[in-house]
Design a protein around this motif. Sequence first.
Motif, PDB file in Angstrom:
ATOM      1  N   GLY A   1     -10.575   2.704  -3.229  1.00  0.00           N
ATOM      2  CA  GLY A   1      -9.464   3.057  -3.923  1.00  0.00           C
ATOM      3  C   GLY A   1      -9.731   4.192  -4.900  1.00  0.00           C
ATOM      4  O   GLY A   1      -8.709   4.735  -5.556  1.00  0.00           O
ATOM      5  N   VAL A   2     -10.764   4.887  -5.095  1.00  0.00           N
ATOM      6  CA  VAL A   2     -11.151   5.600  -6.259  1.00  0.00           C
ATOM      7  C   VAL A   2     -10.928   7.251  -5.660  1.00  0.00           C
ATOM      8  O   VAL A   2     -11.898   7.679  -4.917  1.00  0.00           O
ATOM      9  CB  VAL A   2     -12.408   5.566  -6.921  1.00  0.00           C
ATOM     10  N   ALA A   3      -9.786   7.781  -5.845  1.00  0.00           N
ATOM     11  CA  ALA A   3      -9.233   8.868  -4.984  1.00  0.00           C
ATOM     12  C   ALA A   3      -8.732  10.014  -5.807  1.00  0.00           C
ATOM     13  O   ALA A   3      -8.474   9.670  -7.003  1.00  0.00           O
ATOM     14  CB  ALA A   3      -8.313   8.426  -3.870  1.00  0.00           C
ATOM     15  N   ASP A   4      -8.897  11.240  -5.150  1.00  0.00           N
ATOM     16  CA  ASP A   4      -8.204  12.311  -5.845  1.00  0.00           C
ATOM     17  C   ASP A   4      -6.638  11.951  -5.929  1.00  0.00           C
ATOM     18  O   ASP A   4      -5.882  12.464  -7.009  1.00  0.00           O
ATOM     19  CB  ASP A   4      -8.337  13.463  -5.124  1.00  0.00           C
ATOM     20  N   ARG A   5      -5.932  11.575  -4.855  1.00  0.00           N
ATOM     21  CA  ARG A   5      -4.590  11.399  -5.071  1.00  0.00           C
ATOM     22  C   ARG A   5      -4.324   9.874  -4.334  1.00  0.00           C
ATOM     23  O   ARG A   5      -4.986   9.590  -3.229  1.00  0.00           O
ATOM     24  CB  ARG A   5      -3.790  12.310  -4.012  1.00  0.00           C
ATOM     25  N   ILE A   6      -3.539   9.285  -5.003  1.00  0.00           N
ATOM     26  CA  ILE A   6      -3.506   7.948  -4.740  1.00  0.00           C
ATOM     27  C   ILE A   6      -1.834   7.464  -4.420  1.00  0.00           C
ATOM     28  O   ILE A   6      -0.888   7.946  -5.556  1.00  0.00           O
ATOM     29  CB  ILE A   6      -3.758   6.744  -5.710  1.00  0.00           C
ATOM     30  N   ALA A   7      -1.348   7.207  -3.326  1.00  0.00           N
ATOM     31  CA  ALA A   7       0.054   6.953  -2.873  1.00  0.00           C
ATOM     32  C   ALA A   7      -0.054   5.491  -2.662  1.00  0.00           C
ATOM     33  O   ALA A   7      -0.753   4.830  -2.308  1.00  0.00           O
ATOM     34  CB  ALA A   7       0.418   7.634  -1.803  1.00  0.00           C
ATOM     35  N   MET A   8       1.408   4.836  -2.908  1.00  0.00           N
ATOM     36  CA  MET A   8       1.683   3.636  -2.372  1.00  0.00           C
ATOM     37  C   MET A   8       2.803   3.531  -1.367  1.00  0.00           C
ATOM     38  O   MET A   8       3.818   4.359  -1.857  1.00  0.00           O
ATOM     39  CB  MET A   8       1.917   2.694  -3.669  1.00  0.00           C
TER      40      MET A   8
ATOM     41  N   ALA B   1       4.927  -1.759  -1.057  1.00  0.00           N
ATOM     42  CA  ALA B   1       3.552  -2.449  -1.253  1.00  0.00           C
ATOM     43  C   ALA B   1       3.347  -2.834  -2.573  1.00  0.00           C
ATOM     44  O   ALA B   1       4.291  -2.442  -3.589  1.00  0.00           O
ATOM     45  CB  ALA B   1       2.619  -1.140  -0.990  1.00  0.00           C
ATOM     46  N   TRP B   2       2.287  -3.426  -2.858  1.00  0.00           N
ATOM     47  CA  TRP B   2       2.070  -3.923  -4.417  1.00  0.00           C
ATOM     48  C   TRP B   2       0.534  -3.723  -4.548  1.00  0.00           C
ATOM     49  O   TRP B   2      -0.189  -3.670  -3.892  1.00  0.00           O
ATOM     50  CB  TRP B   2       2.457  -5.334  -4.674  1.00  0.00           C
ATOM     51  N   TYR B   3       0.142  -3.495  -6.171  1.00  0.00           N
ATOM     52  CA  TYR B   3      -1.108  -3.078  -6.523  1.00  0.00           C
ATOM     53  C   TYR B   3      -1.154  -3.696  -7.829  1.00  0.00           C
ATOM     54  O   TYR B   3      -0.257  -3.349  -8.757  1.00  0.00           O
ATOM     55  CB  TYR B   3      -1.155  -1.546  -6.527  1.00  0.00           C
ATOM     56  N   SER B   4      -2.178  -4.361  -8.155  1.00  0.00           N
ATOM     57  CA  SER B   4      -2.285  -5.193  -9.402  1.00  0.00           C
ATOM     58  C   SER B   4      -3.711  -5.643  -9.575  1.00  0.00           C
ATOM     59  O   SER B   4      -4.423  -5.785  -8.808  1.00  0.00           O
ATOM     60  CB  SER B   4      -1.245  -6.261  -9.403  1.00  0.00           C
ATOM     61  N   VAL B   5      -3.969  -6.086 -10.883  1.00  0.00           N
ATOM     62  CA  VAL B   5      -5.280  -6.549 -11.286  1.00  0.00           C
ATOM     63  C   VAL B   5      -5.653  -7.789 -10.680  1.00  0.00           C
ATOM     64  O   VAL B   5      -6.734  -8.340 -10.637  1.00  0.00           O
ATOM     65  CB  VAL B   5      -5.348  -6.509 -12.776  1.00  0.00           C
ATOM     66  N   ILE B   6      -4.310  -8.538 -10.071  1.00  0.00           N
ATOM     67  CA  ILE B   6      -4.804  -9.978  -9.707  1.00  0.00           C
ATOM     68  C   ILE B   6      -3.450 -10.167  -8.735  1.00  0.00           C
ATOM     69  O   ILE B   6      -2.524  -9.397  -9.095  1.00  0.00           O
ATOM     70  CB  ILE B   6      -4.840 -11.070 -10.762  1.00  0.00           C
TER      71      ILE B   6
ATOM     72  N   ASN C   1       3.943   1.430 -10.911  1.00  0.00           N
ATOM     73  CA  ASN C   1       2.411   1.908 -10.981  1.00  0.00           C
ATOM     74  C   ASN C   1       2.603   3.467 -11.121  1.00  0.00           C
ATOM     75  O   ASN C   1       1.640   4.018 -11.736  1.00  0.00           O
ATOM     76  CB  ASN C   1       1.698   1.822  -9.786  1.00  0.00           C
ATOM     77  N   VAL C   2       3.608   4.080 -10.674  1.00  0.00           N
ATOM     78  CA  VAL C   2       3.627   5.594 -11.034  1.00  0.00           C
ATOM     79  C   VAL C   2       4.035   5.711 -12.457  1.00  0.00           C
ATOM     80  O   VAL C   2       3.270   6.520 -13.082  1.00  0.00           O
ATOM     81  CB  VAL C   2       4.849   6.024 -10.287  1.00  0.00           C
ATOM     82  N   LYS C   3       4.865   4.795 -12.934  1.00  0.00           N
ATOM     83  CA  LYS C   3       5.210   4.761 -14.225  1.00  0.00           C
ATOM     84  C   LYS C   3       4.121   4.774 -15.373  1.00  0.00           C
ATOM     85  O   LYS C   3       4.188   5.485 -16.304  1.00  0.00           O
ATOM     86  CB  LYS C   3       6.324   3.642 -14.728  1.00  0.00           C
ATOM     87  N   ILE C   4       3.191   3.833 -14.975  1.00  0.00           N
ATOM     88  CA  ILE C   4       2.169   3.786 -16.245  1.00  0.00           C
ATOM     89  C   ILE C   4       0.841   4.466 -15.634  1.00  0.00           C
ATOM     90  O   ILE C   4      -0.001   4.433 -16.221  1.00  0.00           O
ATOM     91  CB  ILE C   4       1.700   1.824 -15.955  1.00  0.00           C
TER      92      ILE C   4
END
Lengths: 328, 283
Positions: free
Chosen positions: A218-225, A229-234, A264-267
């Motif tokens: 997931g190390v990308a130029d543009r990242i969408a969700m 979807a969910w995305y988190s450290v755990i 995730n957009v907010k942070i």
Amino acid sequence: MPNGNNKPMGYQLEFEKPLLQLEEQIAVLESHQQQAGHAEDFNAEIKKLRQSHATMLKKTYGKLNAWQTVQVARHPARPQSVDYIGACVKDFCELHGDRRFGDDPAITTGFGRIGPYKVLLVAHQKGKDTRQKIACHFGCAHPEGYRKALSKMKLAEKFGLPVVTLIDTPGAYPGIGAEERGQAEAIALNLREMSRLKVPIVSIVIGEGGSGGALGIGVADRIAMMQYAWYSVISPEGCAAILWKTGAKAADAAEQLHLTARENVKIGTIDEVIDEPLGGAHRDPKAAYEKVEAWIVQTLRDLNRFKIDNLVKRRYEKFRNMGQFAEA
Amino acid sequence: MAQVPGRSWREVMDTSHKADVPEGLWMRCPACEAMLYRKNVEVNLWVCTEPACQHHYRVSAQQRVEQMCDPGSFEPMWLDVSPTDPLKFVDLKAYKDRLKAEAGKVTQPDAILAGTGYVKGRRVTLACLDPNFMMGSMGSVVGEVLTRAIEHAHDSDLPMITVACSGGARMQESALSLMQMAKTSAALARFDDDGGLFISVLADPTTGGVTASWAMLGDVILAEPKALIGFAGPRVIANTVKQELPEGFQRSEFLLDKGFVDRVVHRKDLRSEIARIIDYAGK
Ligand SMILES: [Zn+2]
């Protein structure tokens, strides 16, 4: 599941029960209408039910909380990578194996065409039926999966193809073999190499974005969700087990982890949200495929404007600026 | 003395017993249970003085930089970078209260202490994690300070030395913590592009998102004896695979055997090992 629902969805989320009940009633009336031919009477009733269904759907999905979002992200009928590839990628040419240990089915890689672009695709696979699910470890990749991804991304770099990754994993596999073969090293290497890969990279979290297992592609130029979807450290369950001392507090953990697309957009950890059809991608997969394809094509078009060295520099700056801290 | 008994994941990760370094004149070794004279252990770099045991205690970042650097040569940097609570995270306790409680236990603002120093006369940039601050977990501050350290090593053409000691990415900053994995790894890519030397030392424990990013990216990776090093925790693995974990699983010697660390190095030898690697690399 109680009261066997034979709707195509065939699976009930607790918060969707009133919706599914309406769907069932509509189905019953529709079948009555076909049998009896009393078209007009039932039509009015069906129309009314459909209206309340639409209203309720809008209301329910208009205010999904974090835990409900996680449930939608995990819905068994939710489109998976294999579906997006089938719908959005023409002439998919799968490439197997990491050349070191094996071929992990939990990550699919291959050449394909999306819109006008030739790309290298990297995607988590969860599996559709039980056999596939077990083979894919329910979307939890082993080191050989991450190494396969990296070796094919290097191939993309060599031939100047942009990389498209679809993320959908509860996390990297926690197992004996995975540790013996260096799960941590495999992910670490992907983070480092993706950060300097000299082709455009775009990523979409289509379902679950579980920790390092997700970031590993997931190390990308543009990242969408995707919207749900969910995305988190755990995972919320993992977090609850550690911090609340019980997995039963997963809903609280989900809330605190700010794991939704909008949060995730907010942070600043992702760039964009791809809106899903009303009621989630599983209610109208075709609409979801179209939105995903359109986003990829548009984003690759945007990224093509940059000289590659400039793009890699911007990619560095993007991750360099992530994080929040105070400084005197 | 008997062999070091394997400690459970819970024991290893339990921050309440981090009085690995206890108070008082006398102390009992948690590994071999021998009665030890505190002063002797301290002089021994916080390694158990029983010859057969040699248990490596967890040490604070402050103690670590003192052990690693020529006396008085360490100069801390970036001490003004301090944690916030970006998500207003609350579990059984609020993150901001945890931060306050942890702040009293360490000399730096978060779980990392970084700066420059000399190792046997060789100037280096050094960054050490502190197990006494939220189990050395990596949030925004650890990621930022480490990235600055790598950039500093890069700009000053110095070897970069890290000592990892961490439970992984910090949950209370969620995806912001996760992205520190990418950020630090990206900084290392640039450093690597220009021929920088990165020596990564792994101490007990090195797990999760720290292992799965910069800690495993050393040009040379050294590990202290019997340190727990892995991606997933042993208990999570045991619950997943529902079988007994192999003897010595996820310990330094196990990783050496599997090919994921270059050398297992006793704490007393770390300085000389680092110095000669710097020399071999010509840095
Ligand atoms: Zn001892």
